[in-house]
Design a protein around this motif. Structure first.
Motif, PDB file in Angstrom:
ATOM      1  N   ALA A  73       0.846  -1.323  -0.081  1.00  0.00           N
ATOM      2  CA  ALA A  73      -0.166  -0.073  -0.043  1.00  0.00           C
ATOM      3  C   ALA A  73       0.910   1.370   0.054  1.00  0.00           C
ATOM      4  CB  ALA A  73      -0.972  -0.073   1.076  1.00  0.00           C
ATOM      5  N   ASP A 103      -1.488   3.836  -1.710  1.00  0.00           N
ATOM      6  CA  ASP A 103      -2.938   3.540  -1.989  1.00  0.00           C
ATOM      7  C   ASP A 103      -3.509   3.481  -0.497  1.00  0.00           C
ATOM      8  OD1 ASP A 103      -5.492   2.690  -2.300  1.00  0.00           O
ATOM      9  OD2 ASP A 103      -4.878   1.060  -3.924  1.00  0.00           O
ATOM     10  N   TYR A 122      -6.084   0.885   0.331  1.00  0.00           N
ATOM     11  CA  TYR A 122      -5.738  -0.503   0.416  1.00  0.00           C
ATOM     12  C   TYR A 122      -5.163  -0.738   1.851  1.00  0.00           C
ATOM     13  CZ  TYR A 122      -3.412  -5.036  -0.553  1.00  0.00           C
ATOM     14  OH  TYR A 122      -3.015  -6.337  -0.729  1.00  0.00           O
ATOM     15  N   ALA A 123      -4.249   0.336   2.211  1.00  0.00           N
ATOM     16  CA  ALA A 123      -3.884   0.058   3.617  1.00  0.00           C
ATOM     17  C   ALA A 123      -5.061  -0.064   4.596  1.00  0.00           C
ATOM     18  CB  ALA A 123      -3.021   1.419   3.925  1.00  0.00           C
TER      19      ALA A 123
END
Length: 141
Positions: free
Chosen positions: A17, A22, A25-26
């Motif tokens: 991530a 992103d 996503y994390a």
């Protein structure tokens, strides 16, 4: 004597991530990315605009109701973190069709990850090497 074990839970996903830039996503990796992908797979997607409490409860329910789909998504997600190719992913997931479908699902879910993977692969191809943030070089002949 003491034996100490440290579980760097989700560290690989958080590194991906970070490198891909992103934050969504994390966030979903800290909640339950495997159930998030399973929800997409079964046609009952979660919404990242939900607060953490609602998202966590929803994904916990997906995990309970769809254990096989979640298992496949977990296996595929770990294998595809650094862009495993279709033949190898097929060996992990059981079929070429499943591998193709999973790669497409993950790419739709996390386009920034896919873009980072592609950019990294192309950089390795054209430069013949990659460099870690710590300055270590890995050459590709």
């Amino acid at each position: 004597c003491r034996l100490v074990e440290i579980d760097w839970r989700g560290l690989q996903a958080l590194l991906v991530a970070y490198f891909a830039g992103d934050p969504d996503y994390a966030r979903i990796c800290e909640i339950d990315v495997h159930s998030y992908l399973a929800a997409l797979k079964v046609g009952k997607p979660a919404d990242l605009s939900w607060d953490d409490e609602k998202l966590t409860a929803y994904l916990k329910d997906i995990k309970k109701k769809y254990p096989l789909e979640r298992h496949l998504c977990k296996t595929g997600n770990h294998a595809d973190a650094f862009d495993i190719q279709i033949p190898h992913l097929a060996a992990v997931l059981g079929s070429k069709e499943e591998a193709i479908a999973f790669k497409a699902l993950r790419s739709r879910a996390f386009p920034k990850i896919k873009a980072w993977q592609t950019q990294t692969r192309l950089r390795a191809h054209f430069d013949g090497k990659l460099q870690t943030p710590f300055g270590n070089l890995r050459y590709f002949w």
